[in-house]
Structures are given as structure tokens and as C-alpha cells.
Scaffold this active site. Structure first.
Site: not given
Length: 314
Positions: A53-55
Site C-alpha cells: 500500500l503506497d506510503p
């Protein structure tokens, strides 16, 4: 007497921890950093996440511990659901709010035009992965090329958008936005979807917020934050874990007697009379010593024979 910090205390040995932690990942954390932190807090020997999950995204990040890691691939393959806020009128270098502004265009979009444009993205579509992504080219993540100012050729990938629901719109604001709920297959880039939607509307767009709300059958209900995990006692942390079979609730349940349980755990095929369609995966429960009925693993059911596929050793 001053209480010792955890780092000052004697190092606690890693232990066998089995289950699933439904983590509500905070913004700014990578999936791997969140996994490492949770693993340390639980003193777990073995752990893995179920897809990055993207930062810049928040929301559901299921973390698998111990025997649950045997089923993490199933969640990697599962559909995901996101809530996304898309800013219309501005296109950026990263398709999100972190990038440089590439263009600004006026927004003259009606609700009817928005619905029509969204409809073009429901179903099977081809997406070109963004340069700012972890997808690898020649063994190197695309974002490393992007940081070096390089753009490389990326092949379009076929993904499936199951549904797009409009949750809110603010089309007449100085900073017009639309909030969407997107249910999609693995490998779908919501940033790219937002950018492509902006192009379809003729105004450009970029993603300003992203939250994952569901992975397979798992939802944010009961999810825990890193702050809550850190504040909990050791016993409370263990209680926050869902059992291994939380990952398997969509599979039919089969229960075995003591002798069949023993044979199943030895990997033996079992001819049985079951009212289930063939070629279906099932979750198998049975006797395990004095522990009573518990999850034994996952099996294939075909031609009246139960064939063990993945065994669980709890």
C-alpha cells in the site's frame, strides 16, 4: 525508579505467533516498515504482508503471522476496494499530490459528464503502470528511474474494475474534486485511474487522497492502528490478532473425525461422502490431539476425494 525503555531491556526472544493483524496503515509509512514495526511489537518469528500500500495511502493492510503466511498469496490475488479523492484540473508528474504540476486546465464538468466518463473505466481495461511505482524493469523499481529523471517504456497491463461509485462531488469549487469508491482486481493503480479519468473529462486530474477499505472479504471493521498496537500490553496485542482461518471464510467448511484428521495431517488423500461440487477448495477442521477441533488446512475436493494442499501446524 526510572522505567527502562524497550530498547534498554533484555532482548526478548522471538516466538511463534499465528494469525492475522488487520492494520489501519497511517499515511507516510511504507507497507514494509509497518510490517517490521508490528512484527517487533508482537515478537513474532515469521510475518508477511499481503500486497503493498503506497506510503501516501492509508487503510487496510492485513499482516500475516506464522501459519497465516501460507495463505497470504490468496490475499495478493484478491480484489481490493479503495476510497479515492481526485482533484480535477491539475495534472502532476507523479499523478498524485507529491509531484510537480505539469498542467492546469479549467474544469467545466457536469455530473452527467462525470458519470459517463466513469462508465468507460468499468470492466476490463488496459492501464500503463505509472513511473512512480514499485513495478520493476530490468530488476529495478520504476520509481528509481523516475527519481533519476528517466522515463522507460512500460507495457499496458489488463486489469478489471468491478465497480466505481461516486461518493461525493465538488465540481464548482475553486479546487474541484470527486470522491470515488473503486472495487478492482489486483495490479490496478488508482493514481493512474484518477489521471486517466481527468484526461477523459478533458481537464486533467491527480490523486490527493487514497484509503483502502477492503481486501478480499476482510474490511476495516476491527482494524487497529500502529499507535493502538504500541499502547497495548503484550496480552492485549495477542488478542488483536484474528485467527488464521479469518483468511479462509469464503471457502466451504469440512469437518473430519479423529482418524481422518490424523491421515489428513499426514498428507493422505481421503475418499469421503460430501455434498459439495467438485474442484472446489475447502477449509478443513478436525481433531488435533487434545486440542479438539481446529483448522487443519486447505484441501481440494474433486471426484469424491479430499486432497490436502496446504497444512496448518498450530
Amino acid at each position: 525508579m526510572t522505567e527502562q525503555r524497550p530498547s534498554q531491556q533484555a532482548k526478548q526472544p522471538r516466538r511463534d505467533v499465528h494469525g492475522v493483524l488487520l492494520l489501519d496503515k497511517p499515511i507516510g509509512w511504507s507497507s514494509n516498515d509497518a510490517l517490521i514495526r508490528a512484527k517487533r511489537l508482537l515478537w513474532a518469528k515469521k510475518a508477511g504482508h499481503t500486497g503493498t500500500l503506497d506510503p501516501l495511502a492509508t487503510g487496510l493492510l492485513p499482516l500475516c503471522f506464522g501459519e497465516a503466511t501460507k495463505f497470504s498469496q490468496d490475499l495478493l490475488e484478491a480484489d481490493k476496494t479503495y476510497e479515492a479523492v481526485v482533484r480535477l484540473g491539475i495534472r502532476t508528474s507523479t499523478a498524485d499530490a507529491e509531484g510537480e504540476v505539469l498542467s492546469e486546465r479549467p474544469v467545466a464538468v457536469t455530473p452527467e459528464q462525470l458519470r459517463a466518463a466513469i462508465g468507460r473505466f468499468v470492466g476490463e481495461i488496459d492501464q500503463v503502470p505509472p513511473m512512480h511505482s514499485a513495478l520493476k524493469k530490468d530488476g529495478k523499481p520504476l520509481y528509481e528511474y523516475a527519481r533519476a529523471g528517466q522515463t522507460v517504456e512500460r507495457a499496458a497491463r489488463r486489469v478489471t474494475i468491478r465497480a466505481i461509485d461516486v461518493l461525493a462531488t465538488d465540481l464548482d469549487a475553486a479546487a474541484p474534486t470527486v470522491t470515488l469508491r473503486v472495487c478492482c482486481s489486483k495490479g490496478t493503480y488508482i493514481r493512474t485511474l484518477g489521471e486517466d479519468l481527468g484526461e477523459a473529462l478533458g481537464c486533467g486530474a491527480h490523486l490527493v487522497a487514497l484509503r483502502r477499505t477492503q481486501v478480499g472479504s476482510l474490511t476495516l471493521d476491527g482494524a487497529v492502528t500502529l499507535e493502538a498496537l504500541e499502547a497495548a500490553s503484550e496480552d492485549q496485542r495477542a488478542a488483536l490478532l484474528a485467527p488464521v482461518d479469518a483468511l479462509l471464510q469464503t471457502l466451504p467448511r469440512v469437518e473430519l473425525g479423529a482418524e481422518d484428521s490424523r491421515r489428513f495431517l499426514h498428507g493422505q488423500r481421503l475418499p469421503l461422502q460430501l455434498s459439495l461440487p467438485s474442484a472446489e477448495q475447502v477449509r478443513v477442521y478436525g481433531a488435533r490431539g487434545e486440542a479438539g477441533a481446529s483448522l487443519l488446512g486447505v484441501a481440494a475436493w474433486q471426484g469424491g476425494v479430499l486432497r490436502p494442499e496446504r497444512l496448518v501446524h498450530l
